[in-house]
Design a protein around this motif. Structure first.
Motif: not given
Length: 202
Positions: A134-148
């Protein structure tokens, strides 16, 4: 004469928007669900819920439903991979609501995103969720397959959404996995601005 025509046009557009907001539709609690979790839906927008036959997908109707205050609530108690797909509400007369696409994942990561369109200018937060903690882990986010961007909290907030933010989003937690994609829909404020303009001219 022109002002009167303009006023009538705006009122008609606003009425259409109001009808659209209140139209027969389906709302799930989430678009992405871990396998074996529960999925909740409700149907609303019909004046008489007795017209409703239920919520279904291509395989058939969801069997566990109950009516509360003219709204039909249904639940898939334990979701499996084969439960993924499009769902809609259907009336006894065969009319169908909008459809929503539900993703059921056996993996370890899902993206929590809005299930209904976000109004332009509003704030929206996307969350990358890990199945095992339930802890918040670091994450990478992508939009339309491109890194944001990367987030140390596993959350990404857009403080003032615009139409350019609309698209397919996913997230990835290093050494854990990647979520499926979900569509973020953004609704414009065009008619709201037209109404303000009309009020200024009256």
């Amino acid at each position: 004469m022109c002002v009167s025509l303009w006023r009538n046009l705006i009122l008609t557009l606003i009425l259409c928007l109001s009808l659209s907001d209140a139209a027969f539709h389906i709302v799930p609690d989430r678009l992405q669900v871990f396998e074996y979790e529960s999925v909740y839906f409700h149907c609303e927008g019909l004046e008489d819920s007795a017209q409703l036959r239920g919520i279904r997908n291509t395989e058939g109707f969801v069997s566990t439903c109950e009516e509360r205050m003219s709204v039909l609530f249904c639940i898939i108690l334990r979701a499996y991979g084969e439960d993924a797909g499009q769902y809609w509400c259907e009336t006894k007369g065969g009319d169908r609501s909008n459809s929503v696409n539900i993703t059921i994942t056996a993996g370890s990561v899902i993206l929590e995103s809005p299930v209904v369109p976000v109004m332009e200018g509003n704030k929206v937060t996307l969350r990358c969720r890990n199945k095992t903690t339930s802890s918040h882990l670091p994450a990478d986010f992508y939009k339309d397959d491109l890194f944001i961007r990367s987030s140390s909290t596993g959350e990404m907030t857009i403080h003032s959404v615009s139409k350019s933010d609309e698209g397919l989003y996913k997230c990835r937690i290093s050494d854990v996995g990647e979520s499926a994609e979900s569509w973020l829909a953004v609704r414009g404020k065009t008619l709201h601005h037209l109404k303000l303009k009309l009020d200024e001219n009256i």
